[in-house]
Design an enzyme around this catalytic site. Structure first.
Site, PDB file in Angstrom:
ATOM      1  N   ASP A   1       0.217  14.604   2.014  1.00 13.46           N
ATOM      2  CA  ASP A   1       1.358  14.268   0.963  1.00 13.46           C
ATOM      3  C   ASP A   1       0.683  13.570  -0.059  1.00 13.46           C
ATOM      4  O   ASP A   1       0.772  12.459  -0.273  1.00 13.46           O
ATOM      5  CB  ASP A   1       2.132  13.120   1.884  1.00 13.46           C
ATOM      6  CG  ASP A   1       3.382  12.950   1.022  1.00 13.46           C
ATOM      7  OD1 ASP A   1       3.792  13.677  -0.009  1.00 13.46           O
ATOM      8  OD2 ASP A   1       4.122  12.054   1.436  1.00 13.46           O
TER       9      ASP A   1
HETATM   10  C1  SPV Z   1       8.347  10.967   3.516  1.00  8.84           C
HETATM   11  O1  SPV Z   1       8.935  11.084   4.632  1.00  8.84           O
HETATM   12  O2  SPV Z   1       7.936  11.779   2.768  1.00  8.84           O
HETATM   13  C2  SPV Z   1       8.629   9.678   2.766  1.00  8.84           C
HETATM   14  C3  SPV Z   1       8.653   8.291   3.571  1.00  8.84           C
HETATM   15  O3  SPV Z   1       8.460   9.618   1.655  1.00  8.84           O
HETATM   16  S1  SPV Z   1       7.122   7.899   3.935  1.00  8.84           S
HETATM   17  O4  SPV Z   1       6.023   8.984   4.542  1.00  8.84           O
HETATM   18  O5  SPV Z   1       7.164   6.741   4.511  1.00  8.84           O
HETATM   19  O6  SPV Z   1       6.435   7.392   2.476  1.00  8.84           O
HETATM   20 MG    MG Z   2       7.680  11.414   0.659  1.00 11.43          MG
END
Ligand code: SPV
Ligand code: MG
Length: 285
Positions: free
Chosen positions: A54
């Site tokens: 991510d």
């Molecule tokens: C997601 O689920 O992508 C979020 C929450 O943004 S976190 O992974 O906790 O940042």
């Molecule tokens: Mg996120």
């Protein structure tokens, strides 16, 4: 009722709502079938489902496609995680139009600098100037056509280690700019700093939390502390990873799938989840 109206009611009706994260339409269907009030189209889990971390690698179109496909199979509202808004101020106006058009009920944008990394990574947690982020919120709110479409402003002030006062300052600035709710994210193992935020916030606007690391905070305690919406952001994907890995290893090592037959869903359950009967009926017609 429109999904936008459902989401607006969820954040504003005085009772806590609960969302769970999904990475594709099937997991979104499971979120709905499990009784959650809505689906969080998570950037972390959509990235992971694409075999990627991510860290702003997928494009807006990729995330939009995923969230739109979830909206097509769910009646509960979808709140889409739109990271930093995929660029500058015009990008936020554009994303609101596009997400609204595919039936997503609301979007959440966060006040980090693009490209951002996931909040649990100890790298890339630089905050955008609060006034610049406020311009993104204004542009997003001006772009929506449906008055009930929800824009959640997420502050990463606690994640970036700037403390509760900075989180409050930013949250007030974002509500002034038109945000419908504030997501205050924390990666502490206790909800203490979130509670401190809520105490000072005094319910000025709905607050959304993501208790991934402070997971023993029961939603009724969160409700009593003033939270409007709680998001279980990544549990479905983490469950899928563990379960797929165990089942595949077991088949590989035992040489047959007998050992896992009682652990996995029968194909009939998948047929049901994907509404086979409805589609067959159309074909017969
Ligand atoms: C997601 O689920 O992508 C979020 C929450 O943004 S976190 O992974 O906790 O940042
Ligand atoms: Mg996120």
């Amino acid at each position: 009722m429109n999904s936008t109206t459902k989401l607006r009611k969820l954040i504003a009706d005085g009772q806590i709502g609960r969302l769970a994260g999904a990475h594709d339409p099937l997991s979104a269907s499971l979120v709905q079938a499990s009784g959650f009030d809505g689906v969080w189209a998570s950037s972390f889990t959509i990235s992971a489902a694409n075999g990627l971390p991510d860290m702003s690698l997928l494009s807006m179109t990729d995330y939009l496609e995923a969230a739109g496909r979830m909206a097509a199979v769910c009646s509960v509202p979808i709140l889409a995680d739109c990271d930093t808004g995929f660029g500058g101020v015009p990008n936020v106006a554009y994303l609101v139009q596009r997400y609204e058009a595919v039936g997503v009920a609301g979007v959440c944008i966060e006040d980090k600098v693009f490209p951002k990394t996931n909040s649990f990574v100890d790298h890339g947690q630089e905050l955008l100037d609060a006034n610049e982020f406020a311009l993104k919120i204004e542009a997003g709110k001006n772009a929506q056509r449906d008055p009930d479409f929800v824009l959640v402003a997420r502050t990463e002030a606690l994640i970036a280690g700037h403390g509760v006062q900075e989180a409050l300052h930013r949250a007030h600035r974002y509500v002034d700019a038109g945000a419908d709710a504030i997501l205050v994210h924390s990666k502490k193992s206790s909800p203490r700093e979130v509670i401190e935020f809520l105490d000072a916030w005094q319910g000025r606007a709905p607050v959304v939390v993501v208790p991934t690391t402070y997971h023993d905070w029961h939603f009724t305690d969160a409700e009593n502390a003033g939270v409007s919406l709680v998001i279980y952001a990544n549990h479905a994907l983490r469950a899928a990873v563990r379960s797929m890995s165990q089942v595949l290893s077991s088949i590989e090592s035992s040489g047959a799938s007998t050992s896992v037959e009682d652990l996995i869903a029968p194909v009939s359950e998948v047929f049901e989840l994907t509404q086979l009967d409805k589609w067959l009926h159309l074909e017969k017609q």
